[in-house]
Design a protein around this motif. Structure first.
Motif, PDB file in Angstrom:
ATOM      1  N   ASN A 115     -10.456 -61.784  45.038  1.00 44.60           N
ATOM      2  CA  ASN A 115     -10.322 -60.376  44.693  1.00 44.60           C
ATOM      3  C   ASN A 115     -11.245 -60.009  43.551  1.00 44.60           C
ATOM      4  OD1 ASN A 115      -8.374 -60.774  46.558  1.00 44.60           O
ATOM      5  ND2 ASN A 115      -6.738 -59.839  45.400  1.00 44.60           N
ATOM      6  N   GLN A 138      -1.910 -59.679  44.875  1.00 41.65           N
ATOM      7  CA  GLN A 138      -1.414 -60.607  45.885  1.00 41.65           C
ATOM      8  C   GLN A 138      -2.398 -60.608  47.044  1.00 41.65           C
ATOM      9  OE1 GLN A 138       1.187 -62.695  45.918  1.00 41.65           O
ATOM     10  NE2 GLN A 138       0.699 -63.389  47.982  1.00 41.65           N
ATOM     11  N   VAL A 139      -3.009 -61.732  47.275  1.00 42.39           N
ATOM     12  CA  VAL A 139      -3.956 -61.815  48.376  1.00 42.39           C
ATOM     13  C   VAL A 139      -3.215 -61.618  49.685  1.00 42.39           C
ATOM     14  CG1 VAL A 139      -5.555 -63.326  49.600  1.00 42.39           C
ATOM     15  CG2 VAL A 139      -5.494 -63.341  47.104  1.00 42.39           C
ATOM     16  N   LYS A 170      -7.457 -45.815  46.815  1.00 37.58           N
ATOM     17  CA  LYS A 170      -8.280 -46.921  47.310  1.00 37.58           C
ATOM     18  C   LYS A 170      -8.669 -46.667  48.755  1.00 37.58           C
ATOM     19  CE  LYS A 170      -4.091 -49.415  48.521  1.00 37.58           C
ATOM     20  NZ  LYS A 170      -3.156 -50.478  48.139  1.00 37.58           N
ATOM     21  N   GLU A 230      -1.725 -55.514  50.502  1.00 35.88           N
ATOM     22  CA  GLU A 230      -2.535 -54.443  49.881  1.00 35.88           C
ATOM     23  C   GLU A 230      -3.776 -55.072  49.259  1.00 35.88           C
ATOM     24  OE1 GLU A 230       0.637 -51.015  48.629  1.00 35.88           O
ATOM     25  OE2 GLU A 230       0.040 -52.459  47.110  1.00 35.88           O
ATOM     26  N   THR A 231      -4.492 -55.764  50.097  1.00 36.19           N
ATOM     27  CA  THR A 231      -5.561 -56.628  49.629  1.00 36.19           C
ATOM     28  C   THR A 231      -6.427 -55.990  48.565  1.00 36.19           C
ATOM     29  OG1 THR A 231      -5.587 -57.624  51.795  1.00 36.19           O
ATOM     30  CG2 THR A 231      -7.509 -58.001  50.420  1.00 36.19           C
ATOM     31  N   ASP A 232      -6.698 -56.735  47.535  1.00 37.10           N
ATOM     32  CA  ASP A 232      -7.578 -56.343  46.452  1.00 37.10           C
ATOM     33  C   ASP A 232      -7.056 -55.227  45.567  1.00 37.10           C
ATOM     34  OD1 ASP A 232     -10.156 -57.165  48.600  1.00 37.10           O
ATOM     35  OD2 ASP A 232      -9.905 -58.072  46.634  1.00 37.10           O
ATOM     36  N   THR A 233      -5.791 -54.881  45.681  1.00 40.04           N
ATOM     37  CA  THR A 233      -5.244 -53.902  44.735  1.00 40.04           C
ATOM     38  C   THR A 233      -4.740 -54.655  43.521  1.00 40.04           C
ATOM     39  OG1 THR A 233      -4.619 -52.412  46.506  1.00 40.04           O
ATOM     40  CG2 THR A 233      -3.551 -52.112  44.380  1.00 40.04           C
ATOM     41  N   PHE A 256     -12.282 -48.452  45.080  1.00 38.13           N
ATOM     42  CA  PHE A 256     -11.142 -48.047  44.275  1.00 38.13           C
ATOM     43  C   PHE A 256     -11.571 -47.048  43.209  1.00 38.13           C
ATOM     44  CE2 PHE A 256      -8.520 -51.613  45.694  1.00 38.13           C
ATOM     45  CZ  PHE A 256      -9.483 -52.506  46.103  1.00 38.13           C
TER      46      PHE A 256
END
Lengths: 115, 114
Positions: free
Chosen positions: A101, B95-96, A49, B99-102, A34
């Motif tokens: 995450n 939100q898992v 990203k 748009e994973t990991d945003t 990112f």
């Protein structure tokens, strides 16, 4: 463990000139990458990203970045900068292994656009 | 509409005091985070909450405690404030699986401990 290195802490560039902000990462697993931008006295805003697919990623405000797995790099570029691009830019990485995450940030690069 | 909001924006207090910073997100995300940005602009994750369970605690002193009354809120309580706690604190959410990991960040809270 993951880590991110932004080699340039400050990058001055003249208006309308091209710019490249460098980012290298280290990780033993596949990663997501990112770039975030922080304008003065504001929060972080996602620029672009890389999750998968094409290694050239286009973001907002005319920025783009290229994922290079062999060089473990994700450099940010813009062909012609504007005064309004003056800000702090952060590269970040999260891994696919933990399932959580976890974002690991570089130390940031301050881009100053000179009129 | 503001996606991730934090209050207050600025917080000035004396050493030894207890203070809280509030964070709210209206994105429907299931995971929220707190980051600390030091005077050199370095960002480091402190906590994350997923479905009201703590899933990360990166060697943060136990004077810091996250509190999540519901999925849309993650507040940060700090007891016995110290000079070294002065920093900008950012809340974020994601939100898992989507748009994973945003992660989307709030505007930050600048904490100054005198």
């Amino acid at each position: 463990a993951q880590s991110v290195t932004q080699l340039d802490s400050q990058v001055p560039v003249f208006e309308e000139a091209p710019v490249e902000l460098r980012c290298n990462y280290s990780s033993s697993v596949s990663v997501y990458l990112f770039w975030y931008v922080q304008y003065p006295n504001q929060g972080l805003q996602l620029l672009l990203k890389y999750l998968s697919g094409s290694t050239l990623v286009k973001g907002i405000n005319g920025f783009e970045a290229e994922f290079n797995k062999s060089q473990t790099s994700f450099h940010l570029r813009k062909p012609s900068v504007h005064i309004s691009d003056t800000a702090e830019y952060f590269c970040a990485v999260s891994d696919l292994e933990t399932g959580a995450n976890n974002l690991f940030f570089g130390t940031g690069t301050r881009l100053t656009v000179i009129p | 509409d503001t996606a991730v909001s934090q209050t207050p924006k600025y917080l000035v207090t004396q050493m030894g005091n207890d203070k809280s910073i509030k964070c709210e997100q209206n994105l429907g995300h299931d995971t929220m985070y707190w980051y600390k940005q030091d005077s050199k602009k370095f960002l480091k994750i402190m906590f994350s909450y997923n479905n009201k369970e703590l899933i990360i605690n990166e060697t943060v002193p136990n004077r810091f405690s996250p509190k999540s009354p519901d999925k849309a809120h993650l507040n940060l309580h700090i007891n016995s404030l110290e000079l070294g706690d002065s920093a900008v604190y950012f809340c974020a959410s994601s939100q898992v699986g989507r748009e994973t990991d945003t992660q989307y960040f709030g505007p930050g809270t600048r904490l100054t401990v005198l």
